[in-house]
Enzyme design. Sequence first.
Site, PDB file in Angstrom:
ATOM      1  N   CYS A   1     -14.940  10.370  12.151  1.00 17.46           N
ATOM      2  CA  CYS A   1     -16.313  10.735  12.543  1.00 17.46           C
ATOM      3  C   CYS A   1     -16.473  10.802  14.064  1.00 17.46           C
ATOM      4  CB  CYS A   1     -17.317   9.765  11.953  1.00 17.46           C
ATOM      5  SG  CYS A   1     -17.196   9.596  10.168  1.00 17.46           S
TER       6      CYS A   1
ATOM      7  N   HIS B   1     -23.817  10.967  15.966  1.00 20.15           N
ATOM      8  CA  HIS B   1     -23.165  11.137  14.666  1.00 20.15           C
ATOM      9  C   HIS B   1     -24.144  10.696  13.585  1.00 20.15           C
ATOM     10  CE1 HIS B   1     -20.585  10.921  11.301  1.00 20.15           C
ATOM     11  NE2 HIS B   1     -20.471   9.609  11.302  1.00 20.15           N
TER      12      HIS B   1
ATOM     13  N   ASN C   1     -23.598  12.197   5.654  1.00 21.52           N
ATOM     14  CA  ASN C   1     -22.618  12.009   6.728  1.00 21.52           C
ATOM     15  C   ASN C   1     -21.502  13.049   6.534  1.00 21.52           C
ATOM     16  OD1 ASN C   1     -20.517  11.198   8.381  1.00 21.52           O
ATOM     17  ND2 ASN C   1     -20.691   9.028   7.870  1.00 21.52           N
TER      18      ASN C   1
HETATM   19  N1  ACO Z   1     -27.033   1.971  -4.872  1.00 22.14           N
HETATM   20  C1  ACO Z   1     -27.485   0.756  -5.250  1.00 22.14           C
HETATM   21  N2  ACO Z   1     -26.935  -0.381  -4.828  1.00 22.14           N
HETATM   22  C2  ACO Z   1     -25.885  -0.288  -4.013  1.00 22.14           C
HETATM   23  C3  ACO Z   1     -25.362   0.935  -3.577  1.00 22.14           C
HETATM   24  C4  ACO Z   1     -25.977   2.096  -4.058  1.00 22.14           C
HETATM   25  N3  ACO Z   1     -25.567   3.343  -3.706  1.00 22.14           N
HETATM   26  N4  ACO Z   1     -24.326   0.695  -2.760  1.00 22.14           N
HETATM   27  C5  ACO Z   1     -24.200  -0.641  -2.682  1.00 22.14           C
HETATM   28  N5  ACO Z   1     -25.126  -1.233  -3.427  1.00 22.14           N
HETATM   29  C6  ACO Z   1     -25.358  -2.649  -3.646  1.00 22.14           C
HETATM   30  C7  ACO Z   1     -24.136  -3.497  -3.368  1.00 22.14           C
HETATM   31  O1  ACO Z   1     -23.250  -3.472  -4.462  1.00 22.14           O
HETATM   32  C8  ACO Z   1     -24.743  -4.839  -3.138  1.00 22.14           C
HETATM   33  O2  ACO Z   1     -25.030  -5.403  -4.388  1.00 22.14           O
HETATM   34  P1  ACO Z   1     -24.810  -6.990  -4.627  1.00 22.14           P
HETATM   35  O3  ACO Z   1     -25.759  -7.663  -3.674  1.00 22.14           O
HETATM   36  O4  ACO Z   1     -25.169  -7.151  -6.061  1.00 22.14           O
HETATM   37  O5  ACO Z   1     -23.373  -7.253  -4.314  1.00 22.14           O
HETATM   38  C9  ACO Z   1     -26.087  -4.521  -2.479  1.00 22.14           C
HETATM   39  O6  ACO Z   1     -26.327  -3.123  -2.745  1.00 22.14           O
HETATM   40  C10 ACO Z   1     -26.086  -4.741  -0.974  1.00 22.14           C
HETATM   41  O7  ACO Z   1     -24.892  -4.178  -0.446  1.00 22.14           O
HETATM   42  P2  ACO Z   1     -24.613  -4.158   1.091  1.00 22.14           P
HETATM   43  O8  ACO Z   1     -23.281  -3.556   1.336  1.00 22.14           O
HETATM   44  O9  ACO Z   1     -24.903  -5.510   1.645  1.00 22.14           O
HETATM   45  O10 ACO Z   1     -25.774  -3.167   1.557  1.00 22.14           O
HETATM   46  P3  ACO Z   1     -26.154  -2.732   2.998  1.00 22.14           P
HETATM   47  O11 ACO Z   1     -27.568  -2.984   3.259  1.00 22.14           O
HETATM   48  O12 ACO Z   1     -25.137  -3.224   4.004  1.00 22.14           O
HETATM   49  O13 ACO Z   1     -26.002  -1.156   2.894  1.00 22.14           O
HETATM   50  C11 ACO Z   1     -24.475   0.555   3.575  1.00 22.14           C
HETATM   51  C12 ACO Z   1     -24.743  -0.587   2.595  1.00 22.14           C
HETATM   52  C13 ACO Z   1     -25.540   1.605   3.392  1.00 22.14           C
HETATM   53  C14 ACO Z   1     -23.123   1.154   3.275  1.00 22.14           C
HETATM   54  C15 ACO Z   1     -24.537  -0.025   4.981  1.00 22.14           C
HETATM   55  O14 ACO Z   1     -23.723  -1.157   5.117  1.00 22.14           O
HETATM   56  C16 ACO Z   1     -24.155   0.965   6.008  1.00 22.14           C
HETATM   57  O15 ACO Z   1     -24.817   1.956   6.216  1.00 22.14           O
HETATM   58  N6  ACO Z   1     -23.056   0.718   6.718  1.00 22.14           N
HETATM   59  C17 ACO Z   1     -22.586   1.647   7.683  1.00 22.14           C
HETATM   60  C18 ACO Z   1     -21.571   2.414   7.051  1.00 22.14           C
HETATM   61  C19 ACO Z   1     -21.645   3.865   7.347  1.00 22.14           C
HETATM   62  O16 ACO Z   1     -22.614   4.439   7.761  1.00 22.14           O
HETATM   63  N7  ACO Z   1     -20.542   4.448   7.055  1.00 22.14           N
HETATM   64  C20 ACO Z   1     -20.360   5.830   7.244  1.00 22.14           C
HETATM   65  C21 ACO Z   1     -18.972   6.084   7.583  1.00 22.14           C
HETATM   66  S1  ACO Z   1     -18.555   5.337   9.072  1.00 22.14           S
HETATM   67  C22 ACO Z   1     -19.172   6.243  10.205  1.00 22.14           C
HETATM   68  O17 ACO Z   1     -19.528   7.359  10.003  1.00 22.14           O
HETATM   69  C23 ACO Z   1     -19.294   5.584  11.468  1.00 22.14           C
END
Ligand code: ACO
Length: 322
Positions: free
Chosen positions: A116, A249, A279
């Site tokens: 990315c 990004h 993304n």
């Molecule tokens: N729908 C419903 N629930 C979900 C989903 C979904 N799509 N995905 C995860 N969950 C659940 C998890 O299983 C977890 O459940 P649990 O508590 O029973 O274990 C709960 O939601 C919370 O999960 P977290 O990972 O703590 O959620 P968070 O608030 O951190 O959000 C996310 C997750 C959106 C991935 C976040 O961490 C994030 O945006 N991180 C950045 C990653 C990113 O943007 N990556 C892109 C690629 S990297 C880049 O481009 C730089």
Amino acid sequence: MIFSRITGTGSFLPGAPVSNDELIARHRLESSDEWIVERTGIRARHLAPPELAASDLALEASRRALASAKRSPNDIDLIVLATSTPDYIFPSTATILQGKLGITNGAAAFDLQAVCGGFIYALAVADKFIRSGSHRCALVVGAETFSRILDWQDRSTCVLFGDGAGAVVLEASDSPGIHATALHADGRYGPILQAAGHLAGGQPLGDPFLRMDGQAVFKFAVKVLAEVAEEVIAAAGKRPADIDWLVPHQANIRIMQATAKKLQLPFEKCIVTVDHHGNTSAASIPLALDEAMRAGKIGAGETALLEGVGGGFTWGAALLTL
Ligand code: ACO
């Protein structure tokens, strides 16, 4: 002194947008539109049909960028194409694009892989080629088909990504253009976001799907995006108040909000397309830039800070006048 300047932009998104509800139904995901919108800001994404590869998306984006720069394909003397989802192991997607564009002038062409962070890397590399005097008219492209490396059973990653391409024409100029760029990487953070499959004896081995520690990525992204923004603003001899537009990004709206806050930029100055693109990795910044310029939101002569972060980890920024 030679500078480089963006003289045209273009982008391409395959097919119709796929809403969160459609995606959830298609893959029987235990998720909801509400969860995805609240945690990521994403409402829809585009997914390439099987017959379209990264070079096909890049071709349409490049044609549009060339038309907006009023250039023909054989004016291009350098192609730098950022992708982590190339058409093939080789030849490079850049040379496939070159062939499809009908460029026959022997222009240099190569792929660049910084996930990315790829478009910022490609833009900075092309800027350095042009500043050196070796090249005068570059096509800088980000093109991705991330849908091909998603595990549709993994709700924590498959809802985040989309396919698309964006391109800019970058030309030699007497005035900037690009004021400053900064690139960084830290390989120790590779495991928090990777697609660790490989080939051995002609067979795919390992896990070919994207895997991510979302929270670790989130924290890392917010930290380095604020740092590199400050670095590039200082390198350009500017102040945050000089920035008309932040074009980050497009990974997650909460990362963008946190970055804008750290820079004390009002969020209205941030270009947001993650809601309808998802993304698109290396394609996200040129897609956002093109959309904002075509909509008349970003105008000629305005100053934009482009910044990206991605697997590797890699990150970087470019400060430029459009
Ligand atoms: N729908 C419903 N629930 C979900 C989903 C979904 N799509 N995905 C995860 N969950 C659940 C998890 O299983 C977890 O459940 P649990 O508590 O029973 O274990 C709960 O939601 C919370 O999960 P977290 O990972 O703590 O959620 P968070 O608030 O951190 O959000 C996310 C997750 C959106 C991935 C976040 O961490 C994030 O945006 N991180 C950045 C990653 C990113 O943007 N990556 C892109 C690629 S990297 C880049 O481009 C730089």
